[in-house]
Design an enzyme around this catalytic site. Sequence first.
Site, PDB file in Angstrom:
ATOM      1  CB  ALA A   1      -0.524 -20.951   0.731  1.00  0.00           C
TER       2      ALA A   1
ATOM      3  N   GLY B   1      -5.029 -19.742   3.363  1.00  0.00           N
ATOM      4  CA  GLY B   1      -4.120 -18.717   3.889  1.00  0.00           C
ATOM      5  C   GLY B   1      -4.731 -17.322   3.780  1.00  0.00           C
TER       6      GLY B   1
ATOM      7  CD  GLU C   1      -4.543 -20.507   7.776  1.00  0.00           C
ATOM      8  OE1 GLU C   1      -3.952 -20.474   6.666  1.00  0.00           O
ATOM      9  OE2 GLU C   1      -4.422 -21.459   8.564  1.00  0.00           O
TER      10      GLU C   1
ATOM     11  CD  GLU D   1      -6.450 -24.284   4.426  1.00  0.00           C
ATOM     12  OE1 GLU D   1      -7.684 -24.408   4.610  1.00  0.00           O
ATOM     13  OE2 GLU D   1      -5.809 -23.277   4.749  1.00  0.00           O
TER      14      GLU D   1
HETATM   15  N1  DAK Z   1      -2.743 -21.159  -5.587  1.00  0.00           N
HETATM   16  C1  DAK Z   1      -2.283 -21.039  -6.842  1.00  0.00           C
HETATM   17  N2  DAK Z   1      -3.043 -20.587  -7.867  1.00  0.00           N
HETATM   18  C2  DAK Z   1      -4.323 -20.278  -7.593  1.00  0.00           C
HETATM   19  C3  DAK Z   1      -4.874 -20.406  -6.302  1.00  0.00           C
HETATM   20  C4  DAK Z   1      -4.015 -20.851  -5.250  1.00  0.00           C
HETATM   21  N3  DAK Z   1      -4.415 -20.970  -3.975  1.00  0.00           N
HETATM   22  N4  DAK Z   1      -6.169 -20.034  -6.350  1.00  0.00           N
HETATM   23  C5  DAK Z   1      -6.407 -19.687  -7.622  1.00  0.00           C
HETATM   24  N5  DAK Z   1      -5.298 -19.827  -8.384  1.00  0.00           N
HETATM   25  C6  DAK Z   1      -5.139 -19.559  -9.811  1.00  0.00           C
HETATM   26  C7  DAK Z   1      -5.786 -20.647 -10.637  1.00  0.00           C
HETATM   27  O1  DAK Z   1      -4.937 -21.761 -10.775  1.00  0.00           O
HETATM   28  C8  DAK Z   1      -6.008 -19.916 -11.945  1.00  0.00           C
HETATM   29  O2  DAK Z   1      -4.790 -19.854 -12.651  1.00  0.00           O
HETATM   30  P1  DAK Z   1      -4.719 -20.226 -14.230  1.00  0.00           P
HETATM   31  O3  DAK Z   1      -5.250 -21.603 -14.339  1.00  0.00           O
HETATM   32  O4  DAK Z   1      -5.623 -19.183 -14.879  1.00  0.00           O
HETATM   33  O5  DAK Z   1      -3.270 -20.067 -14.577  1.00  0.00           O
HETATM   34  C9  DAK Z   1      -6.343 -18.504 -11.491  1.00  0.00           C
HETATM   35  O6  DAK Z   1      -5.832 -18.374 -10.167  1.00  0.00           O
HETATM   36  C10 DAK Z   1      -7.848 -18.232 -11.440  1.00  0.00           C
HETATM   37  O7  DAK Z   1      -8.452 -19.257 -10.672  1.00  0.00           O
HETATM   38  P2  DAK Z   1      -9.697 -20.135 -11.195  1.00  0.00           P
HETATM   39  O8  DAK Z   1      -9.664 -20.271 -12.674  1.00  0.00           O
HETATM   40  O9  DAK Z   1      -9.707 -21.382 -10.383  1.00  0.00           O
HETATM   41  O10 DAK Z   1     -10.911 -19.174 -10.782  1.00  0.00           O
HETATM   42  P3  DAK Z   1     -12.401 -19.582 -10.403  1.00  0.00           P
HETATM   43  O11 DAK Z   1     -13.136 -18.278 -10.263  1.00  0.00           O
HETATM   44  O12 DAK Z   1     -12.926 -20.632 -11.321  1.00  0.00           O
HETATM   45  O13 DAK Z   1     -12.292 -20.280  -8.949  1.00  0.00           O
HETATM   46  C11 DAK Z   1     -11.513 -20.437  -6.637  1.00  0.00           C
HETATM   47  C12 DAK Z   1     -11.889 -19.521  -7.850  1.00  0.00           C
HETATM   48  C13 DAK Z   1     -10.974 -19.537  -5.543  1.00  0.00           C
HETATM   49  C14 DAK Z   1     -12.790 -21.137  -6.138  1.00  0.00           C
HETATM   50  C15 DAK Z   1     -10.483 -21.496  -7.095  1.00  0.00           C
HETATM   51  O14 DAK Z   1      -9.403 -20.818  -7.758  1.00  0.00           O
HETATM   52  C16 DAK Z   1      -9.902 -22.261  -5.946  1.00  0.00           C
HETATM   53  O15 DAK Z   1     -10.531 -23.171  -5.429  1.00  0.00           O
HETATM   54  N6  DAK Z   1      -8.665 -21.904  -5.539  1.00  0.00           N
HETATM   55  C17 DAK Z   1      -7.953 -22.617  -4.483  1.00  0.00           C
HETATM   56  C18 DAK Z   1      -8.501 -22.270  -3.121  1.00  0.00           C
HETATM   57  C19 DAK Z   1      -7.789 -23.044  -2.035  1.00  0.00           C
HETATM   58  O16 DAK Z   1      -7.836 -24.298  -2.002  1.00  0.00           O
HETATM   59  N7  DAK Z   1      -7.085 -22.363  -1.139  1.00  0.00           N
HETATM   60  C20 DAK Z   1      -6.311 -22.979  -0.060  1.00  0.00           C
HETATM   61  C21 DAK Z   1      -4.890 -23.193  -0.533  1.00  0.00           C
HETATM   62  S1  DAK Z   1      -3.875 -24.010   0.713  1.00  0.00           S
HETATM   63  C22 DAK Z   1       1.652 -21.996   5.676  1.00  0.00           C
HETATM   64  C23 DAK Z   1       0.911 -20.847   5.521  1.00  0.00           C
HETATM   65  C24 DAK Z   1      -0.317 -20.894   4.869  1.00  0.00           C
HETATM   66  C25 DAK Z   1      -0.790 -22.069   4.337  1.00  0.00           C
HETATM   67  C26 DAK Z   1      -0.070 -23.219   4.483  1.00  0.00           C
HETATM   68  C27 DAK Z   1       1.166 -23.191   5.159  1.00  0.00           C
HETATM   69  N8  DAK Z   1       2.959 -21.983   6.326  1.00  0.00           N
HETATM   70  C28 DAK Z   1       3.364 -20.748   6.952  1.00  0.00           C
HETATM   71  C29 DAK Z   1       3.833 -23.064   6.198  1.00  0.00           C
HETATM   72  C30 DAK Z   1      -2.028 -22.041   3.583  1.00  0.00           C
HETATM   73  C31 DAK Z   1      -2.406 -23.029   2.762  1.00  0.00           C
HETATM   74  C32 DAK Z   1      -3.469 -22.754   1.775  1.00  0.00           C
HETATM   75  O17 DAK Z   1      -4.012 -21.665   1.702  1.00  0.00           O
END
Ligand code: DAK
Length: 259
Positions: free
Chosen positions: A67, A110, A113, A133
């Site tokens: 997400a 997400g 998921e 998360e």
């Molecule tokens: N959200 C927003 N932006 C994201 C992102 C994300 N989840 N993942 C990556 N990006 C963006 C980065 O900020 C970056 O943007 P700029 O800085 O260039 O503007 C761009 O994508 C490229 O990412 P990186 O520079 O970080 O790329 P790397 O190859 O170095 O790293 C990575 C890739 C996937 C390891 C890293 O980006 C990362 O750790 N991303 C976050 C992964 C994460 O924590 N995902 C879980 C998010 S929480 C719900 C439904 C669903 C959910 C909750 C509630 N309801 C129905 C209420 C789900 C929650 C989640 O998924």
Amino acid sequence: MSYEFLIVDPQVEQHIALIKLHRPKELNALNRQLMQELQQALQELDEDEKVRVIVLTGDEKAFAAGADIRQMADATALDLLKLNQFATWDQVKKTRKPMIAAVSGFALGGGCELMMHCDLIVASETARIGQPEIKLGVIPGAGGTQRLTRSLGKALAMELVLTGRSLTAEEALRIGLINKVVPVELYLQEAIHLAKQVAENSPIATQLAKESVLHAFNTTLDEGLHLERKNFYLCFAGEDQKEGMHAFIEKRKPVFKGK
Ligand code: DAK
């Protein structure tokens, strides 16, 4: 219907629709608009009689990195309650046609998921799958704690959810979370190949089969057997069952019409 964050081809092959998540700069992070578009596309394709199977993919670098963290970071609990984002996820859950995920690169949070909402999963060797998360100070919110536990059992689900570590495609295959791993240049082709095998079958039977298997996650054995039996009888309401059985007797390939 045109979309900003999706590319939709309702007929990538006969009876097969393709939805590609398309927010490449953000690794297909699932913002609210993308999820609303996905809800709309799935609803349309589920109602389209020409479509029998839906393939869902991202791009080589990411299926979806979760997400959108920027969109959530400053939200309050009440903001989330009012937004009722689960409504968009409910459409993914209630899609009746078989869905196949073609996953490459990151399938995190997400994204993992969403992948687990699909009925079959083909991954490239580069796929990284997990629920990170916990590292953001939250827990999975779109079914991760429940679906991982039902698929993998308590020990592995706990490990993934509590540490946030991600799985390689090979590991995910070995533990039974996904169906196939192929080289990166083949993952979409392989998913479409699998979709063709499903699409050759009666769309009535495949939908009833999907409903019956998913019911197993949600009920007692007796209840599940009851639904299976009813769905078995229901197959006999249409022409496809007659076609399938008579084609066998006549030693020819069946032609299913979804009737
Ligand atoms: N959200 C927003 N932006 C994201 C992102 C994300 N989840 N993942 C990556 N990006 C963006 C980065 O900020 C970056 O943007 P700029 O800085 O260039 O503007 C761009 O994508 C490229 O990412 P990186 O520079 O970080 O790329 P790397 O190859 O170095 O790293 C990575 C890739 C996937 C390891 C890293 O980006 C990362 O750790 N991303 C976050 C992964 C994460 O924590 N995902 C879980 C998010 S929480 C719900 C439904 C669903 C959910 C909750 C509630 N309801 C129905 C209420 C789900 C929650 C989640 O998924």
